[in-house]
Design a protein around this motif. Structure first.
Motif, mmCIF file in Angstrom:
data_model
loop_
_atom_site.group_PDB
_atom_site.id
_atom_site.type_symbol
_atom_site.label_atom_id
_atom_site.label_comp_id
_atom_site.label_asym_id
_atom_site.label_seq_id
_atom_site.Cartn_x
_atom_site.Cartn_y
_atom_site.Cartn_z
ATOM 1 N N THR A 12 85.835 91.793 15.536
ATOM 2 C CA THR A 12 86.763 92.588 14.750
ATOM 3 C C THR A 12 86.715 92.251 13.271
ATOM 4 O OG1 THR A 12 88.542 90.994 15.111
ATOM 5 C CG2 THR A 12 88.323 92.766 16.706
ATOM 6 N N ALA A 21 80.726 87.741 22.621
ATOM 7 C CA ALA A 21 81.618 88.790 23.114
ATOM 8 C C ALA A 21 81.564 88.938 24.629
ATOM 9 C CB ALA A 21 81.268 90.125 22.454
ATOM 10 N N ILE A 95 87.301 86.265 20.682
ATOM 11 C CA ILE A 95 87.612 87.285 19.680
ATOM 12 C C ILE A 95 87.972 86.584 18.377
ATOM 13 C CG2 ILE A 95 89.135 89.197 19.041
ATOM 14 C CD1 ILE A 95 89.517 89.823 21.980
ATOM 15 N N ARG A 177 95.084 93.717 16.460
ATOM 16 C CA ARG A 177 93.669 94.079 16.345
ATOM 17 C C ARG A 177 92.843 93.427 17.452
ATOM 18 N NH1 ARG A 177 94.878 93.120 10.863
ATOM 19 N NH2 ARG A 177 93.830 91.072 10.917
ATOM 20 N N GLU A 181 90.528 95.237 20.308
ATOM 21 C CA GLU A 181 89.146 94.828 20.569
ATOM 22 C C GLU A 181 88.959 94.483 22.054
ATOM 23 O OE1 GLU A 181 85.151 93.519 20.150
ATOM 24 O OE2 GLU A 181 86.444 94.880 19.010
ATOM 25 N N LYS A 184 88.625 97.576 24.047
ATOM 26 C CA LYS A 184 87.309 98.178 23.821
ATOM 27 C C LYS A 184 86.249 97.473 24.647
ATOM 28 C CE LYS A 184 88.136 99.723 19.050
ATOM 29 N NZ LYS A 184 87.749 99.493 17.629
ATOM 30 N N ARG A 185 86.333 96.145 24.697
ATOM 31 C CA ARG A 185 85.334 95.394 25.465
ATOM 32 C C ARG A 185 85.407 95.711 26.950
ATOM 33 N NH1 ARG A 185 84.984 89.341 22.720
ATOM 34 N NH2 ARG A 185 84.742 90.096 20.579
#
Length: 204
Positions: A12, A21, A95, A177, A181, A184-185
């Motif tokens: 991010t 990740a 993250i 945030r 993230e 999204k992962r």
């Protein structure tokens, strides 16, 4: 610990460009020695003298805090709690340079809406255990399949099994945030046409 093959998009922030990740399985297991050490430290508490009033105007009363300490030393059963946690799928992902722990429970209803469920300050994912079954399996609780959710329940930075920040900056905006993230992962937008709405919801 073996790692899963699920990976997500980039970090991010540009400063975390080299972070890992990968989403890795996480296993809850607290050594007995740590529990014994905790009980020993509770037993070694040096108590102050009793307050000079009969109410809480001078703070938490001595009898109250001693009763709490006795509960933690003699009655609380961590292994019972640990067994409940072990029954769930846990994961870790990095993250912005920090390991983030989360529970990810998918509903048997494939069209379920992804939902991130958050605990507060202070708190832990344990607070949310009671809602997992009704939200992921609503048909067993008198509701319909349309009410089902896929749940993502993270531990906030510095809490539970997540990493502890080494510097300031992990305020509400940064944490928000990080949760975006995380979703999204997990590719929540690909699981349901309503997932974009679900990824933006939270229960506190």
């Amino acid at each position: 610990m073996p790692e899963s093959t699920m990976t997500g998009p980039g970090p991010t922030s540009p400063g975390a460009a080299t972070e890992n990740a990968t989403i890795r399985p996480f296993h809850v297991s607290v050594p007995e020695a740590e529990l014994e050490d905790l009980r020993a430290r509770i037993a070694a508490t040096r108590w102050p003298e009793k307050e000079t009033v009969e109410d809480a105007s001078q703070g938490v009363q001595l009898a109250t805090i001693q009763a709490l300490a006795r509960y933690w030393h003699d009655e609380y059963d961590w292994r019972k709690c640990e067994a409940k946690l072990k029954a769930l799928p846990h994961f870790i992902t990095e993250i912005d340079g920090l390991d983030i722990h989360f529970v990810h429970v998918r509903s048997k209803h494939e069209d379920a809406l992804p939902l991130i469920v958050l605990h507060g300050w202070p708190g832990s994912v344990i607070e949310q255990l009671k809602i997992i079954e009704p939200l992921t399996n609503p048909t067993a609780h008198g509701a319909s399949a349309a009410d089902a959710f896929h749940l993502v329940i993270p531990s906030m930075p510095g809490y539970g099994f997540s990493g502890k920040p080494a510097a300031t900056g992990w305020g509400p905006d940064h944490i928000a945030r990080a949760w975006a993230e995380l979703m999204k992962r997990l590719d929540t937008t690909a699981t349901s046409p309503r997932a974009a709405i679900g990824a933006g919801k939270s229960l506190i």
